[in-house]
Scaffold this motif. Sequence first.
Motif: not given
Length: 413
Positions: A46-47, A53, A55, A387, A389, A395-398
């Motif tokens: 994901s990502n 964003t 997921t 992630r 920042y 953004t979301d976590a990968s």
Amino acid sequence: MTKSLLTRSTATLLCSSALLHSASAPLHAQSTKAGVDLSLSAEAASNPILNDTNTDLAPAGTVEVRPWIRTETGTTTFDLEAFANLREFASDYDSEDRYGGFASVASRVSERVTLRANAGVFSSNGRLGSLAQTGVPVVQNPGGPSIPIDPALGNDITVLGQDGRTTSWNVGAGLDGQVSERDTITFGAGFQDLSLSDSLQGEEYKSYSGDVGWQHRLNERTSVGLFGGIRETNFDDELSGDTTTYSGGVSLNQAIGSEGSLELGVGVAQTEIDGTPLVPARDVTTLTTQAALCQRNNRRDLCLNYRRTPLPTAFGGVRNSDSLGVSLSERLSDRDRLTVGGNYARTSDGVTGPLLIPQVEFADVRAAINRRFNDRLDGFIFAGASRLYRDDLATDASVNFGLGIRVRLGDRR
């Protein structure tokens, strides 16, 4: 003047070291090993581009080819390793490719003097750059060269999440000399070049460095020392001011028990930043730290590392950079091995340049279990999360997980 001197020093040391392998071969028995590692893996991620964003999980496959060669004589060791990695997604995302290589040579030219040299190149169009390990996990082979995928680019986390290709290459050379039974001195010089594709609106740069160190052995378990260095960075577009960093400090190496070790260096770095039409000249003082606490035995290799130092970046000139990492390699059985790693990296807010982006933070955790079926074939499963920042980027976590196989042609042991 500084750049010219460092460039000449690097060239001289590299030319001398390049002759070491051929010069010593006729005098000592030579052993050469070579091989190719081929890895295939399938995963869900994901990502993977880090600045999204989304997921939803996207299926992907990765293939990697890694040829290597190692030559040893009685006095000289030469290692060469290259790799090509292709990651293809079934939907949503473009393919990613990474390629590069690393070479090193070390030669003991006398009982007291050892010369060394290295060179590396890394290129990637993946937005995770080289800091997050995706697709095929790299498992170091006992007895083989310990070669990072990317010895230089991994320092600059400002390129993470950016769309485009990043290419870095570096060369270095040095000398280790034993001046007495308890005292050792080291000299080194290096060069690094970072280039970006047109779609990456960052700033390319070249860095020249030189360093010197002295170490005194107090007893069989403890050594203390002094170190100093200079690094000059020239930004090609002259949007960020060119910089010169002078650094120095003290070091301690301490054995802990029968399996542990502590390496610690503490010092100060003074960075002089040239003015440009857009930003004034200024000086920045940084407290620098480099520490490694490790435990090593036949079953386990565990290390905790921390570093704080000013480093050049593609977005915002030279920034103070912190990195904290932990790695564990544990032999579960004669056939199974567990590897776990975690990294946290952070840059300061930056000090100069119109391309300045806010403070960047990056966190990454990885784990893999490797099963050796025979001398040629391994299987592995892996999982990880990353992630990025930044205050200006939501953004979301990968997250990714998968499995794969590795075929080895050649034996590094």
